[in-house]
Design a protein around this motif. Sequence first.
Motif, PDB file in Angstrom:
ATOM      1  N   MET A   1       4.628   0.382  -8.247  1.00 46.75           N
ATOM      2  CA  MET A   1       4.013  -0.619  -9.191  1.00 46.75           C
ATOM      3  C   MET A   1       3.477  -1.890  -8.517  1.00 46.75           C
ATOM      4  SD  MET A   1       2.988  -0.430 -12.261  1.00 46.75           S
ATOM      5  CE  MET A   1       3.892   0.897 -12.627  1.00 46.75           C
ATOM      6  N   GLY A   2       2.154  -2.216  -8.737  1.00 45.36           N
ATOM      7  CA  GLY A   2       1.674  -3.195  -8.092  1.00 45.36           C
ATOM      8  C   GLY A   2       0.762  -2.985  -6.651  1.00 45.36           C
ATOM      9  N   SER A   3       0.993  -1.753  -6.364  1.00 46.43           N
ATOM     10  CA  SER A   3       0.183  -1.303  -5.178  1.00 46.43           C
ATOM     11  C   SER A   3      -1.348  -1.196  -5.187  1.00 46.43           C
ATOM     12  CB  SER A   3       0.584   0.204  -4.489  1.00 46.43           C
ATOM     13  OG  SER A   3       2.033  -0.120  -4.060  1.00 46.43           O
ATOM     14  N   SER A   4      -2.009  -1.567  -4.028  1.00 44.34           N
ATOM     15  CA  SER A   4      -3.505  -1.594  -4.060  1.00 44.34           C
ATOM     16  C   SER A   4      -4.043  -0.898  -2.822  1.00 44.34           C
ATOM     17  CB  SER A   4      -4.219  -2.967  -4.483  1.00 44.34           C
ATOM     18  OG  SER A   4      -3.768  -3.557  -3.763  1.00 44.34           O
ATOM     19  N   TRP A   5      -5.048  -0.418  -2.694  1.00 48.33           N
ATOM     20  CA  TRP A   5      -5.380   0.168  -1.473  1.00 48.33           C
ATOM     21  C   TRP A   5      -7.371   0.159  -1.844  1.00 48.33           C
ATOM     22  CZ3 TRP A   5      -2.825   2.834  -4.744  1.00 48.33           C
ATOM     23  CH2 TRP A   5      -3.481   4.068  -5.470  1.00 48.33           C
ATOM     24  N   VAL A   6      -7.929   0.139  -0.687  1.00 49.88           N
ATOM     25  CA  VAL A   6      -9.542   0.127  -0.676  1.00 49.88           C
ATOM     26  C   VAL A   6      -9.909   1.560  -0.410  1.00 49.88           C
ATOM     27  CG1 VAL A   6     -11.696  -0.775  -0.025  1.00 49.88           C
ATOM     28  CG2 VAL A   6      -9.812  -2.400  -0.427  1.00 49.88           C
ATOM     29  N   GLU A   7     -10.667   2.132  -1.245  1.00 50.60           N
ATOM     30  CA  GLU A   7     -11.449   3.387  -0.838  1.00 50.60           C
ATOM     31  C   GLU A   7     -12.491   3.256   0.315  1.00 50.60           C
ATOM     32  OE1 GLU A   7     -12.397   7.357  -0.555  1.00 50.60           O
ATOM     33  OE2 GLU A   7     -10.581   6.482  -1.878  1.00 50.60           O
ATOM     34  N   GLU A   8     -12.457   3.637   1.385  1.00 58.43           N
ATOM     35  CA  GLU A   8     -13.385   3.386   2.505  1.00 58.43           C
ATOM     36  C   GLU A   8     -14.695   3.904   2.025  1.00 58.43           C
ATOM     37  OE1 GLU A   8     -12.144   4.982   6.061  1.00 58.43           O
ATOM     38  OE2 GLU A   8     -10.255   3.873   6.019  1.00 58.43           O
ATOM     39  N   GLN A   9     -14.933   5.016   1.474  1.00 62.23           N
ATOM     40  CA  GLN A   9     -16.321   5.516   1.169  1.00 62.23           C
ATOM     41  C   GLN A   9     -17.015   4.865   0.168  1.00 62.23           C
ATOM     42  OE1 GLN A   9     -15.658   9.662   0.339  1.00 62.23           O
ATOM     43  NE2 GLN A   9     -15.939  10.413   2.611  1.00 62.23           N
ATOM     44  N   THR A  10     -16.342   4.214  -0.845  1.00 64.28           N
ATOM     45  CA  THR A  10     -17.003   3.592  -1.992  1.00 64.28           C
ATOM     46  C   THR A  10     -16.665   2.091  -2.072  1.00 64.28           C
ATOM     47  OG1 THR A  10     -15.157   3.644  -3.568  1.00 64.28           O
ATOM     48  CG2 THR A  10     -16.800   5.791  -3.505  1.00 64.28           C
ATOM     49  N   GLY A  11     -15.757   1.596  -1.261  1.00 63.21           N
ATOM     50  CA  GLY A  11     -15.497   0.229  -1.553  1.00 63.21           C
ATOM     51  C   GLY A  11     -14.549   0.022  -2.580  1.00 63.21           C
ATOM     52  N   GLU A  12     -14.329   0.963  -3.385  1.00 64.10           N
ATOM     53  CA  GLU A  12     -13.541   0.650  -4.782  1.00 64.10           C
ATOM     54  C   GLU A  12     -12.022   0.226  -4.201  1.00 64.10           C
ATOM     55  OE1 GLU A  12     -14.968   3.395  -8.370  1.00 64.10           O
ATOM     56  OE2 GLU A  12     -14.624   4.531  -6.427  1.00 64.10           O
ATOM     57  N   THR A  13     -11.477  -0.673  -5.253  1.00 68.14           N
ATOM     58  CA  THR A  13     -10.319  -0.767  -4.922  1.00 68.14           C
ATOM     59  C   THR A  13      -9.476  -0.303  -6.052  1.00 68.14           C
ATOM     60  OG1 THR A  13     -10.447  -3.061  -3.959  1.00 68.14           O
ATOM     61  CG2 THR A  13      -8.431  -2.781  -4.861  1.00 68.14           C
ATOM     62  N   PHE A  14      -8.580   0.774  -5.648  1.00 72.07           N
ATOM     63  CA  PHE A  14      -7.370   1.059  -6.789  1.00 72.07           C
ATOM     64  C   PHE A  14      -6.174   0.322  -6.710  1.00 72.07           C
ATOM     65  CE2 PHE A  14     -10.170   4.892  -5.208  1.00 72.07           C
ATOM     66  CZ  PHE A  14     -10.447   5.073  -6.534  1.00 72.07           C
ATOM     67  N   PHE A  15      -5.860   0.149  -7.743  1.00 71.80           N
ATOM     68  CA  PHE A  15      -4.499  -0.686  -8.222  1.00 71.80           C
ATOM     69  C   PHE A  15      -3.672   0.085  -9.161  1.00 71.80           C
ATOM     70  CE2 PHE A  15      -2.629  -4.108 -11.123  1.00 71.80           C
ATOM     71  CZ  PHE A  15      -2.030  -4.570 -10.004  1.00 71.80           C
ATOM     72  N   VAL A  16      -2.221   0.052  -8.955  1.00 75.28           N
ATOM     73  CA  VAL A  16      -1.335   0.701  -9.748  1.00 75.28           C
ATOM     74  C   VAL A  16      -0.873  -0.418 -10.777  1.00 75.28           C
ATOM     75  CG1 VAL A  16       0.853   1.919  -9.619  1.00 75.28           C
ATOM     76  CG2 VAL A  16      -0.561   2.408  -7.923  1.00 75.28           C
ATOM     77  N   ASP A  17      -1.046   0.082 -12.016  1.00 68.40           N
ATOM     78  CA  ASP A  17      -0.861  -0.843 -13.114  1.00 68.40           C
ATOM     79  C   ASP A  17       0.009  -0.013 -14.172  1.00 68.40           C
ATOM     80  OD1 ASP A  17      -0.881  -2.914 -14.777  1.00 68.40           O
ATOM     81  OD2 ASP A  17      -2.813  -2.700 -15.344  1.00 68.40           O
TER      82      ASP A  17
ATOM     83  N   THR B   1       8.063  10.051  -1.144  1.00 62.73           N
ATOM     84  CA  THR B   1       7.587   8.715  -0.387  1.00 62.73           C
ATOM     85  C   THR B   1       6.454   8.829   0.540  1.00 62.73           C
ATOM     86  OG1 THR B   1       9.214   9.333   1.378  1.00 62.73           O
ATOM     87  CG2 THR B   1      10.145   7.964  -0.300  1.00 62.73           C
ATOM     88  N   GLN B   2       5.643   9.992   0.514  1.00 57.02           N
ATOM     89  CA  GLN B   2       4.479  10.226   1.380  1.00 57.02           C
ATOM     90  C   GLN B   2       3.423   9.153   1.361  1.00 57.02           C
ATOM     91  OE1 GLN B   2       2.244  13.709   0.436  1.00 57.02           O
ATOM     92  NE2 GLN B   2       3.212  13.933  -1.641  1.00 57.02           N
ATOM     93  N   PHE B   3       3.112   8.462   0.258  1.00 56.55           N
ATOM     94  CA  PHE B   3       2.246   7.601  -0.003  1.00 56.55           C
ATOM     95  C   PHE B   3       2.781   6.023   0.214  1.00 56.55           C
ATOM     96  CE2 PHE B   3       0.703  11.344  -2.504  1.00 56.55           C
ATOM     97  CZ  PHE B   3      -0.393  11.795  -1.471  1.00 56.55           C
ATOM     98  N   GLY B   4       3.977   6.132  -0.127  1.00 59.33           N
ATOM     99  CA  GLY B   4       4.310   4.410   0.139  1.00 59.33           C
ATOM    100  C   GLY B   4       4.080   3.446  -1.174  1.00 59.33           C
ATOM    101  N   VAL B   5       3.567   4.194  -2.295  1.00 62.74           N
ATOM    102  CA  VAL B   5       2.887   3.618  -3.238  1.00 62.74           C
ATOM    103  C   VAL B   5       3.988   3.145  -4.283  1.00 62.74           C
ATOM    104  CG1 VAL B   5       0.655   4.210  -3.225  1.00 62.74           C
ATOM    105  CG2 VAL B   5       2.324   5.691  -4.413  1.00 62.74           C
TER     106      VAL B   5
END
Length: 354
Positions: A183-199, A177-181
């Motif tokens: 199915m359907g979670s998303s977050w923005v990578e601060e350095q690149t601005g990319e959005t990661f999405f769990v699909d 449970t360390q990341f709290g992710v």
Amino acid sequence: MSHPLQVLLVRQPTTDESLRLARVLAHAGHGPAVMPVVGQLMRWTVSADRQFTSTIDHLIVVHRAAPRPDGESVTLASLADADMVLVGLFGTERGTKPGGTLSARPTAGRTEAETNEAVRLALAAIKAEMPSHLDPETSFIMYASCPTPILDYIIKEMPLLWDDHLYEMYASDKAPTQFGVHMGSSWVEEQTGETFFVDRIRVSDIDYMLAEKTVDYEFDYLEFITQTYPFTELNCMIRAFPKGVDPATALHEQGEPAAWVTTHHDFSIALLATRDKFRRRKLAAKCVEVVSHLQIEFMRTHFLAVFDDGAMPPHSFGFLKDGNDASVRTMESCGFRKVDGHRFKWIGIKPSSI
């Protein structure tokens, strides 16, 4: 009183027979070491395509049960856990590739000689069941997910045509449970601005997976363990969307596959990988967290009768190639621990030599 070892062979086991044996194994309280067999038995009861892999066409139990009264045959329903020395699963993939797996029963007091004799009897029963049109010189593929003494005995006593890498078993009965992710979670990578999405993994992703695989799996197997039930519910793909693109409104093709994991036919963790350009962002660990939750919840929900008394909770587990330190660190960071004395190997045995 000890009785001679006997072989109980069940051809095309029914759903009830498979679930009953899974329940017996789980309720015996032997922990994650029996999960590969329990997982295959469970998969057999829910898979729409039972013939795709060769794991459950035949069920073999080597036992030492006392003779039944009045000539009554020993059945799965009449066997007690303490009587079972070894459980074997065997089949023929698409009529051309014989294969199977053996798992010893880790009951206290079992001798090495008795276990070795059980392996010999099981292999002889498998050989007798092999279709006559198969070449006896062609290797029988043993998916040897079993306690180390069985593996050592097969390697020492059987003339092997080939064997593959050694894998260690890692397991956990608690999803991380360390990341709290999820199915359907998303977050923005601060350095690149990319959005990661769990699909979910899609068919169009399989070519990426083939490019990163470390085992010689074919496209159709990857399609099977990602696009057929129940595996459609037991996988995840983390996609990277360009800066400014919202996954909620974008087409999934706009998201680049970054990391993924799915589930093998025995319910073990499969094909965990991260593409080079996305490494060192803990994406593999997040994949493990997502799929561990999916696997444990699926087993708890769909197989309540197998795990209902808590003797053995459902486990998420996988086999890591010996020396793969990166994957070991990832799994250990997610709370997985090595199951001592339980290893995995692919082995080719010439049936004519059994």
